[in-house]
Structures are given as C-alpha cells and as structure tokens.
Write an enzyme that holds these catalytic residues in place. Structure first.
Site, PDB file in Angstrom:
ATOM      1  CB  SER A  98     -39.620  53.724  64.671  1.00 44.54           C
ATOM      2  OG  SER A  98     -39.254  53.868  66.020  1.00 44.54           O
ATOM      3  CE1 TYR A 100     -43.978  51.131  66.449  1.00 44.68           C
ATOM      4  CE2 TYR A 100     -41.840  51.984  67.119  1.00 44.68           C
ATOM      5  CZ  TYR A 100     -43.058  52.159  66.485  1.00 44.68           C
ATOM      6  OH  TYR A 100     -43.342  53.349  65.880  1.00 44.68           O
ATOM      7  CE  LYS A 115     -43.422  51.874  62.801  1.00 43.16           C
ATOM      8  NZ  LYS A 115     -44.495  52.365  61.919  1.00 43.16           N
TER       9      LYS A 115
END
Length: 203
Positions: free
Chosen positions: A11, A35, A39
C-alpha cells in the site's frame, strides 16, 4: 506449502505523509497508521525470507505492489462494496438519501481536502498478472513497485464529479480529520511501467 513466488498486496500507506510531490519507491517508509505499518512489516517479512532462502534450492522470489487509491470495477458483477473506500461510501449515502461526509477540510492542499492518486482496479489486476509471470519465468524483478498515475485529485473534486455524473446535487458535510491521513500522496508509477506494463488504461 511449496510456494516460491509471491506477489504481495502492499500500500501507499507505507510512506506515511511524504513531503514530495511524486512518490518514488526509494522514499523513506514512515507509516502513520497501523494499516500502513502492517503492510511495511509484510514487505520486511518477504525480504527476510528471501534472504534466508537465497542459498537454498528453492529461494523465495517476491515483489510488493504498493496500491495507491484503488477504485472502479473491471466487471459489473464484481463491484467495490468496501465500507472503507470513498467511492462506494458516497454512492451508498446518495442512494440512501443521505449526505456524504468529507473528513477534514483544513489540509495543506489547494481546496483543503486530501489529495489522492486514484487508480483503476482493472489496471491493478493487469499489473499483478505481469508480476506473477515475471516471477514464474525467473526474469529480474524489483522488490516493490508503486502503482500510481502521477495525477492527484482531491476528495472535494471527487465529490463534485459524483454530484455532476449522478445528477444528485449535494454539499458534503465536513467532519473531523481521520488520524494518520496524509495531506497528499501521489506516485509516478515509472518503475512499474518499465517492468510490469503498468498503464492507466482507465481514467
């Protein structure tokens, strides 16, 4: 499980809030959200496993594709229903007769709303196929690629376009900022264009 080739879904969030107009792969990784951090850890795990198996008979080959803001549908039967993505959120609000919300309008951007690099899911899928083929064939491949368009659009610009194309006029509600949201994040995609036939076939 005998898997020796992996294409990892990473991402743009691994970069956090970059202070450059266009993000390139070598930019320092400073995720500002759990998040993005997860990643980046995924990328590290693949890197480390690649090192650990390098001298074995079956070394792990991998690449991480860093999605920027994925939107759209490549097939009408497989459409985006994510409760976290801007486009389906806005459509659902409009269909319910509700008013969409913008999370913060005081960012350091021309209209005060976040600027994002929106890329079509069909283009993302095509890049995955080429990446998998390169891994399978043993062709050289980079550890990571940014899948971006070089063009940024603000959340307000997206909302204005949605009002225009749906014919449903609305003035978005302005809510508070979301923690960890960068002002602007846009990528070049040049490395992926060189190796993965990355193109923005859809606007």
């Amino acid at each position: 499980a005998g898997v020796h080739n992996i294409v990892f879904s990473s991402s743009a969030a691994v970069f956090g809030t970059p202070a450059v107009p266009l993000v390139v792969e070598e930019l320092p990784k400073r995720p500002t959200s759990p998040y993005g951090e997860s990643k980046l850890i995924g990328e590290w795990l693949l890197r480390d496993q690649g090192v650990a198996t390098a001298s074995s008979g079956a070394p792990l080959r991998h690449t991480s594709l860093r999605y920027f803001n994925v939107v759209g549908s490549a097939d009408p039967t497989v459409y985006d229903t994510s409760p976290h993505n801007l486009f389906p959120i806005v459509f659902e609000k409009l269909l319910a007769g509700e008013t969409p919300q913008i999370n913060g309008d005081d960012y350091d951007t021309p209209d005060g709303t976040n600027v994002r690099d929106y890329v079509h899911v069909g283009d993302i899928a095509a890049a995955h196929v080429v990446a998998a083929q390169r891994l399978e064939s043993g062709a050289p491949i980079e550890p990571a690629y940014n899948l971006g368009s070089q063009n940024g659009l603000s959340v307000k610009e997206i909302m204005d376009a949605m009002a225009r194309v749906t014919g449903i006029p609305f003035a978005p509600v302005i809510g508070p900022r979301r923690a960890g949201d960068p002002d602007r994040i846009v990528a070049t995609g040049e490395l992926a264009a060189r190796d993965l036939d990355w193109q923005n076939r859809y606007t």
